[in-house]
Design an enzyme around this catalytic site. Structure first.
Site: not given
Length: 371
Positions: A184-185
Site C-alpha cells: 500500500n506504499k
C-alpha cells in the site's frame, strides 16, 4: 450499498513491472543476488540524494537493522512519536532499548520538537521521527536537538517516498532514513525496505549485519550474530520499475488530494491533510479529522461509509494505549487517534469517484452533526 466499492488502497502495477519481474525470473537469479538489487539500491540512493542505499526485507527489519548497526541496545532510549504504526516502537524494543514516547504536532502529526526536548535523558541514543501519512517532520528543529545532545536521528520514512523538507527529499536529511515498500506504499515491492545514508561506516556495518554478519574474508564464518534481512532479486525488479514511475505516482496522489479538497466541505472543525509551507507531502493517505468525533462516533461514521461502498481506516492507535508500551496518554496524539480516519487514495480513483466519495462524506457528516 453502492454498485462500486472503493478500497482504501491498492498498488499500480503495469507492463514495465511485469517485464522486469519476468526478466528476473527468467534469469534464474530469484533470491538475494541479482542485477536488480544493485540497480534498485543505486537508483534509490540517487533519488534520495544519498551516497548509499541498502535493501532490506521490509521496513520494520530496516529500522531494526539501522538501530543494531548504530549499536543501540539494552539500557538505551530512543524517542519516537506516540502516534505511529507499531513497527516504529517494536524495532526499538527488538534491540533491548526502550522506546520513549513524545507527542506530535497537531498539523503535521509528526514529532513535536518541544515534546522531544522534554523527553531527553542521559540514556537517549537517538530520535526517530516518523514522516506520518507522507508529511515530513520538522527536521531542522529535531536535528538541532540531536546535535546538541550528540545523538543520532533516524528518519522513519516508511510512508513518505518523495516527500520533501525545504526542497530536499526525505531519507537524506539525517543519520539514516528507512523506507517501506509494502503493497500500500507510494511504490511497492510487495514486501521490502530500504536504508539510505551518507555514512559509509554505518552502511557497511548494516550491510554486513543484514547477511548473518558473515565474514567478508572467510565464507560461512560469523564473528557475531546477524540477521537474514535481505530482499530478493524478484522484488528488486519490481522496485526498479516502480521507481521509474515515482514522479507519475506522486503527481497522481497530489491530484487526488486536490480533488478531495474541492469535494469535501471542510471547516475549522472538519479538516483534510494540511501541509506546512516548508514541506511537500507524499500524501500517502488522505486524512480526515472531525472535531466533534470521539472514537465511537468516528467508528460509526466509518461503518456508515462502508455500507455505502467506501472503505476507510482509523488513524493508528497510540503506542501509549498498547499493553507493551502503556503509559499516560499524550494529549495531541491521543486526541488525533480518536478523531482521525483515512479515505481511499489508490491511483485508479477518478475525479468522479472522489466526487461520489466526497458527497457521501458530506452527507454523513451533516447527519451525524445533527444527531
Amino acid at each position: 450499498m453502492s454498485d462500486n466499492f472503493f478500497p482504501i488502497s491498492k498498488p499500480s502495477i503495469g507492463a514495465r513491472e511485469r517485464e522486469l519481474v519476468l526478466d528476473a525470473l527468467d534469469s534464474g537469479w530469484v533470491s538475494s543476488i541479482g542485477k536488480y538489487i544493485d540497480e534498485f539500491e543505486q537508483g534509490f540512493a540517487r533519488y534520495c540524494g544519498t551516497e548509499y542505499a541498502l535493501t532490506a526485507s521490509n521496513g520494520t527489519t530496516g529500522l531494526h537493522l539501522v538501530l543494531a548497526a548504530l549499536g543501540i541496545g539494552a539500557g538505551d532510549e530512543v524517542i519516537i512519536p506516540d502516534l505511529t504504526f507499531v513497527a516504529t516502537a517494536n524495532a526499538v524494543a527488538y534491540t533491548g532499548a526502550t522506546p520513549v514516547l513524545a507527542d506530535v504536532d497537531p498539523d503535521t502529526l509528526c514529532l513535536d520538537p518541544a515534546s522531544v526536548a522534554a523527553k531527553l535523558s542521559p540514556r537517549t541514543r537517538a530520535i526517530m521521527p516518523v514522516h506520518l501519512y507522507g508529511h515530513p517532520a520538522d527536521m531542522d528543529a529535531l536535528r538541532d536537538i540531536a546535535e546538541r545532545s550528540g545523538i543520532a536521528v533516524i528518519e522513519d520514512a516508511a510512508e513518505a517516498h518523495g516527500a520533501e523538507y525545504k526542497g530536499r527529499r526525505v531519507g537524506g536529511l539525517a543519520t539514516c532514513g528507512v523506507f517501506s515498500f509494502y503493497g500500500n506504499k507510494v511504490i511497492t515491492t510487495g514486501e521490502g525496505g530500504m536504508l539510505t545514508t551518507n555514512d559509509r561506516e554505518l552502511y557497511q556495518r548494516a550491510k554486513r549485519l543484514r547477511d548473518h554478519a558473515m565474514s567478508p574474508v572467510r565464507r560461512y564464518f560469523h564473528e557475531e550474530r546477524g540477521f537474514n534481512y535481505r530482499i530478493t532479486n524478484l522484488q528488486a525488479a519490481l522496485g526498479v520499475a516502480q521507481l521509474e514511475r515515482i514522479g507519475e505516482l506522486l503527481a497522481r496522489r497530489t491530484e487526488i488530494m486536490n480533488w478531495y479538497h474541492s469535494e469535501i466541505a471542510t471547516s475549522e472543525g472538519i479538516r483534510l491533510n494540511r501541509v506546512r509551507n516548508w514541506a511537500r507531502s507524499a500524501f500517502w493517505m488522505v486524512c480526515l479529522e472531525v472535531d466533534h468525533f470521539d472514537e465511537k462516533r468516528r467508528d460509526a461514521f466509518m461503518g456508515a461509509l462502508r455500507a455505502r461502498g467506501i472503505d476507510s481506516r482509523p488513524y493508528f492507535c497510540t503506542m501509549s494505549s498498547m499493553p507493551m508500551y502503556r503509559q499516560a496518554p499524550l494529549p495531541v496524539a491521543a486526541r488525533k487517534a480518536e478523531i482521525g480516519l483515512n479515505l481511499p487514495s489508490y491511483y485508479e480513483l477518478t475525479k468522479s469517484d472522489v466526487a461520489q466519495i466526497g458527497a457521501n462524506v458530506n452527507e454523513l457528516l451533516k447527519e451525524m452533526s445533527l444527531a
